[in-house]
Design a protein around this motif. Structure first.
Motif, PDB file in Angstrom:
ATOM      1  N   THR A   1     115.908   3.533  31.600  1.00 12.05           N
ATOM      2  CA  THR A   1     116.300   4.925  31.802  1.00 12.05           C
ATOM      3  C   THR A   1     115.360   5.856  31.059  1.00 12.05           C
ATOM      4  O   THR A   1     114.935   6.886  31.597  1.00 12.05           O
ATOM      5  CB  THR A   1     117.756   5.141  31.335  1.00 12.05           C
ATOM      6  N   ARG A   2     115.020   5.497  29.847  1.00 10.45           N
ATOM      7  CA  ARG A   2     114.084   6.334  29.070  1.00 10.45           C
ATOM      8  C   ARG A   2     112.711   6.372  29.738  1.00 10.45           C
ATOM      9  O   ARG A   2     112.067   7.418  29.785  1.00 10.45           O
ATOM     10  CB  ARG A   2     113.974   5.815  27.642  1.00 10.45           C
ATOM     11  N   ASP A   3     112.278   5.226  30.246  1.00 11.33           N
ATOM     12  CA  ASP A   3     110.992   5.179  30.945  1.00 11.33           C
ATOM     13  C   ASP A   3     111.033   6.052  32.198  1.00 11.33           C
ATOM     14  O   ASP A   3     110.100   6.811  32.463  1.00 11.33           O
ATOM     15  CB  ASP A   3     110.638   3.739  31.310  1.00 11.33           C
ATOM     16  N   ALA A   4     112.109   5.964  32.954  1.00 12.99           N
ATOM     17  CA  ALA A   4     112.240   6.779  34.168  1.00 12.99           C
ATOM     18  C   ALA A   4     112.256   8.264  33.816  1.00 12.99           C
ATOM     19  O   ALA A   4     111.612   9.075  34.482  1.00 12.99           O
ATOM     20  CB  ALA A   4     113.507   6.396  34.931  1.00 12.99           C
ATOM     21  N   GLN A   5     112.961   8.637  32.748  1.00 15.42           N
ATOM     22  CA  GLN A   5     113.006  10.039  32.344  1.00 15.42           C
ATOM     23  C   GLN A   5     111.630  10.533  31.913  1.00 15.42           C
ATOM     24  O   GLN A   5     111.227  11.648  32.242  1.00 15.42           O
ATOM     25  CB  GLN A   5     114.023  10.234  31.210  1.00 15.42           C
TER      26      GLN A   5
END
Length: 99
Positions: free
Chosen positions: A57-61
């Motif tokens: 999720t952090r990577d996608a954000q």
């Protein structure tokens, strides 16, 4: 069942995340959600899957933030063409993503 609960090491996950594109990241998140919702994972497996999901999720954000910056730097040139201006993220903006 114990074999299925095993998760890759954090080093492996980090290197895979670096090479994955946004669509792949979202697909992996969807797969993790399905596994978590299935109720078939042990507590340890669920926690590991959740942790991996947080990293994804952090990577996608981060990828979305970078895309937004690129879109914001689009400007129309004097000849009507579209040009990109170079940009740098303000210092400290990504600091909260590391937590």
């Amino acid at each position: 069942m114990a074999e299925r609960d095993k998760q890759p090491s954090s080093d492996t996950v980090a290197s895979e995340e670096a090479s994955a594109d946004f669509a792949t990241t979202v697909e992996r998140l969807e797969q993790l959600v399905e596994r978590l919702e299935s109720g078939e994972l042990s507590l340890e497996g669920s926690l590991a899957a959740f942790e991996q999901g947080v990293h994804l999720t952090r990577d996608a954000q981060r990828r979305l933030d970078e895309a937004e910056l690129r879109v914001r730097t689009l400007i129309e040139g004097p000849d009507g063409g579209v040009d990109f201006d170079s940009f740098s993220a303000p210092p400290g903006e990504d600091d909260d993503l590391e937590r």
